[in-house]
Write a protein that holds these residues in place. Structure first.
Motif, PDB file in Angstrom:
ATOM      1  N   ALA A  98       0.805  -1.216   0.000  1.00 14.25           N
ATOM      2  CA  ALA A  98       0.000   0.000   0.000  1.00 14.25           C
ATOM      3  C   ALA A  98       0.842   1.272   0.000  1.00 14.25           C
ATOM      4  O   ALA A  98       0.298   2.363  -0.152  1.00 14.25           O
ATOM      5  CB  ALA A  98      -0.939   0.009   1.214  1.00 14.25           C
ATOM      6  N   THR A  99       2.147   1.118   0.187  1.00 17.28           N
ATOM      7  CA  THR A  99       3.009   2.297   0.113  1.00 17.28           C
ATOM      8  C   THR A  99       2.892   2.908  -1.278  1.00 17.28           C
ATOM      9  O   THR A  99       3.053   2.211  -2.281  1.00 17.28           O
ATOM     10  CB  THR A  99       4.476   1.920   0.395  1.00 17.28           C
ATOM     11  N   PRO A 100       2.609   4.227  -1.375  1.00 18.32           N
ATOM     12  CA  PRO A 100       2.327   4.815  -2.693  1.00 18.32           C
ATOM     13  C   PRO A 100       3.562   5.012  -3.555  1.00 18.32           C
ATOM     14  O   PRO A 100       4.697   4.980  -3.067  1.00 18.32           O
ATOM     15  CB  PRO A 100       1.688   6.164  -2.332  1.00 18.32           C
ATOM     16  N   LEU A 101       3.308   5.213  -4.818  1.00 17.96           N
ATOM     17  CA  LEU A 101       4.376   5.533  -5.758  1.00 17.96           C
ATOM     18  C   LEU A 101       5.063   6.835  -5.377  1.00 17.96           C
ATOM     19  O   LEU A 101       4.448   7.753  -4.838  1.00 17.96           O
ATOM     20  CB  LEU A 101       3.811   5.663  -7.176  1.00 17.96           C
ATOM     21  N   SER A 102       6.344   6.903  -5.668  1.00 16.42           N
ATOM     22  CA  SER A 102       7.115   8.135  -5.526  1.00 16.42           C
ATOM     23  C   SER A 102       8.166   8.137  -6.629  1.00 16.42           C
ATOM     24  O   SER A 102       8.285   7.159  -7.391  1.00 16.42           O
ATOM     25  CB  SER A 102       7.778   8.209  -4.146  1.00 16.42           C
ATOM     26  N   TRP A 103       8.939   9.188  -6.718  1.00 14.05           N
ATOM     27  CA  TRP A 103       9.932   9.262  -7.787  1.00 14.05           C
ATOM     28  C   TRP A 103      10.962   8.137  -7.685  1.00 14.05           C
ATOM     29  O   TRP A 103      11.538   7.726  -8.698  1.00 14.05           O
ATOM     30  CB  TRP A 103      10.627  10.618  -7.799  1.00 14.05           C
ATOM     31  N   ARG A 104      11.200   7.603  -6.500  1.00 13.70           N
ATOM     32  CA  ARG A 104      12.170   6.519  -6.342  1.00 13.70           C
ATOM     33  C   ARG A 104      11.717   5.213  -7.008  1.00 13.70           C
ATOM     34  O   ARG A 104      12.516   4.289  -7.159  1.00 13.70           O
ATOM     35  CB  ARG A 104      12.464   6.276  -4.864  1.00 13.70           C
ATOM     36  N   LEU A 105      10.449   5.141  -7.393  1.00 21.24           N
ATOM     37  CA  LEU A 105       9.920   3.949  -8.060  1.00 21.24           C
ATOM     38  C   LEU A 105       9.698   4.167  -9.553  1.00 21.24           C
ATOM     39  O   LEU A 105       9.112   3.330 -10.228  1.00 21.24           O
ATOM     40  CB  LEU A 105       8.610   3.530  -7.388  1.00 21.24           C
ATOM     41  N   ASP A 106      10.179   5.288 -10.049  1.00 18.85           N
ATOM     42  CA  ASP A 106      10.035   5.673 -11.449  1.00 18.85           C
ATOM     43  C   ASP A 106      11.409   5.630 -12.110  1.00 18.85           C
ATOM     44  O   ASP A 106      12.288   6.436 -11.785  1.00 18.85           O
ATOM     45  CB  ASP A 106       9.434   7.086 -11.519  1.00 18.85           C
ATOM     46  N   LYS A 107      11.613   4.695 -13.025  1.00 15.59           N
ATOM     47  CA  LYS A 107      12.926   4.511 -13.640  1.00 15.59           C
ATOM     48  C   LYS A 107      13.404   5.759 -14.375  1.00 15.59           C
ATOM     49  O   LYS A 107      14.604   6.044 -14.408  1.00 15.59           O
ATOM     50  CB  LYS A 107      12.907   3.310 -14.597  1.00 15.59           C
ATOM     51  N   GLN A 108      12.497   6.503 -14.969  1.00 16.31           N
ATOM     52  CA  GLN A 108      12.891   7.711 -15.687  1.00 16.31           C
ATOM     53  C   GLN A 108      13.549   8.729 -14.761  1.00 16.31           C
ATOM     54  O   GLN A 108      14.457   9.457 -15.164  1.00 16.31           O
ATOM     55  CB  GLN A 108      11.675   8.343 -16.373  1.00 16.31           C
ATOM     56  N   LYS A 109      13.100   8.783 -13.518  1.00 16.36           N
ATOM     57  CA  LYS A 109      13.651   9.757 -12.566  1.00 16.36           C
ATOM     58  C   LYS A 109      14.777   9.171 -11.720  1.00 16.36           C
ATOM     59  O   LYS A 109      15.768   9.842 -11.433  1.00 16.36           O
ATOM     60  CB  LYS A 109      12.540  10.304 -11.663  1.00 16.36           C
ATOM     61  N   ALA A 110      14.619   7.910 -11.290  1.00 23.07           N
ATOM     62  CA  ALA A 110      15.572   7.321 -10.350  1.00 23.07           C
ATOM     63  C   ALA A 110      16.673   6.505 -11.021  1.00 23.07           C
ATOM     64  O   ALA A 110      17.701   6.230 -10.401  1.00 23.07           O
ATOM     65  CB  ALA A 110      14.827   6.435  -9.354  1.00 23.07           C
ATOM     66  N   GLY A 111      16.470   6.084 -12.254  1.00 22.58           N
ATOM     67  CA  GLY A 111      17.469   5.279 -12.942  1.00 22.58           C
ATOM     68  C   GLY A 111      17.339   3.800 -12.643  1.00 22.58           C
ATOM     69  O   GLY A 111      17.332   2.967 -13.538  1.00 22.58           O
ATOM     70  N   SER A 112      17.234   3.453 -11.368  1.00 19.29           N
ATOM     71  CA  SER A 112      16.984   2.081 -10.940  1.00 19.29           C
ATOM     72  C   SER A 112      16.378   2.141  -9.550  1.00 19.29           C
ATOM     73  O   SER A 112      16.200   3.228  -8.986  1.00 19.29           O
ATOM     74  CB  SER A 112      18.267   1.240 -10.946  1.00 19.29           C
ATOM     75  N   GLY A 113      16.080   0.979  -8.969  1.00 18.84           N
ATOM     76  CA  GLY A 113      15.427   0.958  -7.662  1.00 18.84           C
ATOM     77  C   GLY A 113      16.405   0.749  -6.531  1.00 18.84           C
ATOM     78  O   GLY A 113      17.312   1.555  -6.313  1.00 18.84           O
ATOM     79  N   SER A 114      16.264  -0.369  -5.833  1.00 24.67           N
ATOM     80  CA  SER A 114      17.177  -0.659  -4.727  1.00 24.67           C
ATOM     81  C   SER A 114      18.621  -0.727  -5.219  1.00 24.67           C
ATOM     82  O   SER A 114      19.558  -0.388  -4.481  1.00 24.67           O
ATOM     83  CB  SER A 114      16.792  -1.976  -4.053  1.00 24.67           C
ATOM     84  N   LEU A 115      18.820  -1.139  -6.450  1.00 24.36           N
ATOM     85  CA  LEU A 115      20.164  -1.258  -6.999  1.00 24.36           C
ATOM     86  C   LEU A 115      20.929   0.057  -6.922  1.00 24.36           C
ATOM     87  O   LEU A 115      22.031   0.115  -6.366  1.00 24.36           O
ATOM     88  CB  LEU A 115      20.084  -1.748  -8.447  1.00 24.36           C
ATOM     89  N   GLY A 116      20.350   1.127  -7.489  1.00 23.52           N
ATOM     90  CA  GLY A 116      21.053   2.406  -7.500  1.00 23.52           C
ATOM     91  C   GLY A 116      20.864   3.211  -6.239  1.00 23.52           C
ATOM     92  O   GLY A 116      21.759   3.955  -5.808  1.00 23.52           O
ATOM     93  N   ASP A 117      19.695   3.067  -5.615  1.00 27.88           N
ATOM     94  CA  ASP A 117      19.379   3.867  -4.430  1.00 27.88           C
ATOM     95  C   ASP A 117      20.250   3.476  -3.248  1.00 27.88           C
ATOM     96  O   ASP A 117      20.835   4.336  -2.579  1.00 27.88           O
ATOM     97  CB  ASP A 117      17.895   3.682  -4.089  1.00 27.88           C
ATOM     98  N   ILE A 118      20.346   2.170  -2.968  1.00 28.44           N
ATOM     99  CA  ILE A 118      21.130   1.731  -1.823  1.00 28.44           C
ATOM    100  C   ILE A 118      22.266   0.773  -2.207  1.00 28.44           C
ATOM    101  O   ILE A 118      23.326   0.785  -1.587  1.00 28.44           O
ATOM    102  CB  ILE A 118      20.223   1.089  -0.745  1.00 28.44           C
ATOM    103  N   GLY A 119      22.056  -0.025  -3.263  1.00 30.59           N
ATOM    104  CA  GLY A 119      23.122  -0.923  -3.690  1.00 30.59           C
ATOM    105  C   GLY A 119      24.382  -0.178  -4.098  1.00 30.59           C
ATOM    106  O   GLY A 119      25.497  -0.656  -3.872  1.00 30.59           O
ATOM    107  N   ALA A 120      24.210   0.998  -4.685  1.00 30.38           N
ATOM    108  CA  ALA A 120      25.368   1.791  -5.090  1.00 30.38           C
ATOM    109  C   ALA A 120      26.274   2.083  -3.900  1.00 30.38           C
ATOM    110  O   ALA A 120      27.507   2.144  -4.035  1.00 30.38           O
ATOM    111  CB  ALA A 120      24.899   3.096  -5.735  1.00 30.38           C
ATOM    112  N   HIS A 121      25.677   2.278  -2.725  1.00 30.33           N
ATOM    113  CA  HIS A 121      26.474   2.578  -1.537  1.00 30.33           C
ATOM    114  C   HIS A 121      27.406   1.423  -1.176  1.00 30.33           C
ATOM    115  O   HIS A 121      28.592   1.640  -0.893  1.00 30.33           O
ATOM    116  CB  HIS A 121      25.562   2.872  -0.348  1.00 30.33           C
ATOM    117  N   VAL A 122      26.887   0.195  -1.154  1.00 31.11           N
ATOM    118  CA  VAL A 122      27.751  -0.911  -0.749  1.00 31.11           C
ATOM    119  C   VAL A 122      28.759  -1.276  -1.839  1.00 31.11           C
ATOM    120  O   VAL A 122      29.849  -1.765  -1.541  1.00 31.11           O
ATOM    121  CB  VAL A 122      26.948  -2.140  -0.290  1.00 31.11           C
ATOM    122  N   ILE A 123      28.405  -1.032  -3.099  1.00 30.59           N
ATOM    123  CA  ILE A 123      29.397  -1.186  -4.168  1.00 30.59           C
ATOM    124  C   ILE A 123      30.557  -0.238  -3.915  1.00 30.59           C
ATOM    125  O   ILE A 123      31.733  -0.629  -3.951  1.00 30.59           O
ATOM    126  CB  ILE A 123      28.764  -0.921  -5.550  1.00 30.59           C
TER     127      ILE A 123
END
Length: 389
Positions: A171-196
Motif C-alpha cells: 500500500a506504500t504509494p508511488l514516488s519518484w524513487r519507483l520511477d525509472k525515468q527519474k531514479a534510474g533504478s530501484g534498490s540497486l542504484g538507491d542503496i546498492g550503489a552505496h555498498v558497491i
C-alpha cells in the motif's frame, strides 16, 4: 577572517536536509580553511522552498536552479535532486565556473556519468565530488586504513549488503524513487550503489564483472495525489500505477585483485530499517561492519596466539580514529548525520587546497558502470557480464 565559500543547493527534501545540517555544523566543530556561506537554495515550489530556506538556514531561495549559476555569491553548487537531473545541473555548474557536490548515484546512465566526468576533466581548477557519504563514517574510514596498511593481507572475499524494509507494504504509494525515468533504478542504484562504493573504497580494488538477478515484488502501487509533484504521499482515489524499477538486487562479482564479492540490496527486508553490512576477509585477518552498530568495527587478526583468536570489537571514538577527534570525548558515539559533516570537511579542504576530492566524478562513473553491468546481466539470465571501462 576566514574566506567564505558561497554554497547554492538544489533540492531541499531528505538529502537537502542532511546537507544543510552538515554545511552549518562543519565549521562549528572543525577548523575549516573556508567558511561555508549558505547563499541560496533552489526548489520547484516557491512557497515550500522559501519555507525550507528559513528552516534550514539559507539566506535566499529560488525556483530556478539556473539562477545559482549566475550569482557571484555562489562558488559551489550542491545537487540534492533525483538522478535524472544530475547531469544537466552538474555540467552547467562546472561550465559556469562552480565547484560541484552531487548526490549519488552520479547519474541515471553510464553515458550521462561519462559526460559529467568529461565536464569535470575540462575544468581541472574546479572540485567535482560525488556524495558517497558512508565513506565518512569513522569505522568505515578506519576499515579502509587497516586494509591499506596490509592488516588483513590479500583480500579473498568481500560482502556488501544494504537492507531496508520501507517498501514491504504494497500500500506504500508511488514516488519518484519507483520511477525509472527519474531514479534510474530501484534498490540497486538507491542503496546498492552505496555498498558497491564501500567495498571498492575499503579494499582499494574495483569490481571487474558481475552475475546478477533483479526482482520487482510489487508491480503496481497506489498513485499519490501529488505524484507529479513527487511528494510520495496522499491518495488519488484508488488509482494505481506501475513500479518501473527493481525492488531487490543480488549479484556475485570479482574484485580486480582476484577475490570474490557478493552483494545484496533490498527495500523488502522486514525488520531492517537501514542495515549496511560489509565484511572483508583476507589472508591475514578480517574486518566486519554493521551500520546498525555504526560506531563499532570488528577486527580479526589471524596472527593472534592460539586460544585468543576471535573478532576484536573496536569502539571507534578515540582521538586517533578518523574524524572523531573533533567531536565528543572518547566513548560518546556519532550518528548518521556526522558522515555528511565529514563530507563537507573533506570537500571544503579540497576546494581550499585545489586538490581532487574523493570520491571524484570518475569514482562515481566506476560505480555507474557496475550498476549498468548488473542490469545487463540480470536482463540476460544472470550471464557473467564484464564491467566496462
Amino acid at each position: 577572517m576566514t574566506a567564505r565559500l558561497g554554497v547554492g543547493m538544489v533540492g531541499h527534501a531528505f538529502m537537502g536536509l542532511a546537507h544543510s545540517h552538515a554545511w552549518q555544523t562543519a565549521p562549528r566543530f572543525f577548523d575549516l580553511p573556508l567558511h561555508p556561506d549558505l547563499a541560496v537554495v533552489a526548489g520547484r515550489d516557491a512557497q515550500r522552498t522559501a519555507a525550507a530556506a528559513q528552516r534550514l538556514g539559507w539566506r535566499s531561495s529560488t525556483t530556478d536552479w539556473r539562477e545559482l549559476l549566475g550569482r557571484d555569491d555562489v562558488d559551489l553548487v550542491d545537487i540534492c535532486t533525483p538522478g535524472d537531473t544530475h547531469a544537466e545541473i552538474a555540467i552547467a555548474a562546472l561550465e559556469a565556473g562552480k565547484h560541484v557536490l552531487c548526490e549519488k548515484p552520479l547519474a541515471n546512465s553510464v553515458a550521462e556519468a561519462e559526460a559529467m566526468v568529461a565536464a569535470a576533466q575540462a575544468h581541472p581548477e574546479l572540485v567535482a565530488m560525488v556524495g558517497y557519504s558512508y565513506r565518512r563514517v569513522p569505522a568505515i574510514a578506519l576499515a579502509r586504513r587497516l586494509v591499506a596498511e596490509g592488516r588483513i593481507g590479500t583480500v579473498r572475499h568481500a560482502r556488501g549488503l544494504y537492507l531496508q524494509d520501507w517498501l514491504s507494504d504494497p500500500a506504500t504509494p508511488l514516488s519518484w524513487r519507483l520511477d525509472k525515468q527519474k531514479a534510474g533504478s530501484g534498490s540497486l542504484g538507491d542503496i546498492g550503489a552505496h555498498v558497491i562504493d564501500l567495498v571498492q573504497f575499503i579494499t582499494g580494488e574495483t569490481l571487474t564483472g558481475v552475475s546478477a538477478q533483479l526482482a520487482t515484488f510489487v508491480a503496481e502501487r497506489p498513485v499519490a495525489a501529488e505524484f507529479g509533484g513527487l511528494s510520495g504521499v496522499g491518495d488519488a482515489g484508488g488509482a494505481t500505477g506501475p513500479v518501473t524499477v527493481d525492488d531487490a538486487a543480488v549479484f556475485t562479482s570479482r574484485l580486480s585483485g582476484g577475490g570474490l564479492a557478493l552483494f545484496e540490496a533490498t527495500r523488502f527486508a522486514l525488520g531492517r530499517r537501514n542495515a549496511i553490512r560489509v565484511e572483508i576477509n583476507g589472508t591475514d585477518g578480517s574486518i566486519a561492519f554493521d551500520f546498525e552498530d555504526m560506531n563499532v568495527l570488528h577486527v580479526y587478526d589471524a596472527h593472534d596466539p592460539a586460544g585468543l583468536q576471535g573478532f576484536r570489537r573496536v569502539y571507534v571514538t578515540e582521538p586517533e580514529h578518523p574524524y572523531t577527534g573533533s567531536w565528543w570525548p572518547t566513548g560518546h558515539g556519532l550518528g548518521y548525520e556526522h558522515a555528511f559533516t565529514h563530507q563537507v570537511v573533506d570537500l571544503v579542504e579540497a576546494v581550499a587546497a585545489g586538490t581532487p576530492p574523493t570520491p571524484t566524478f570518475a569514482d562515481g562513473l566506476q560505480v555507474q558502470r557496475v550498476l549498468d553491468a548488473v542490469e545487463r546481466s540480470a536482463a540476460d539470465d544472470a550471464r557473467w557480464t564484464p564491467v566496462e571501462g
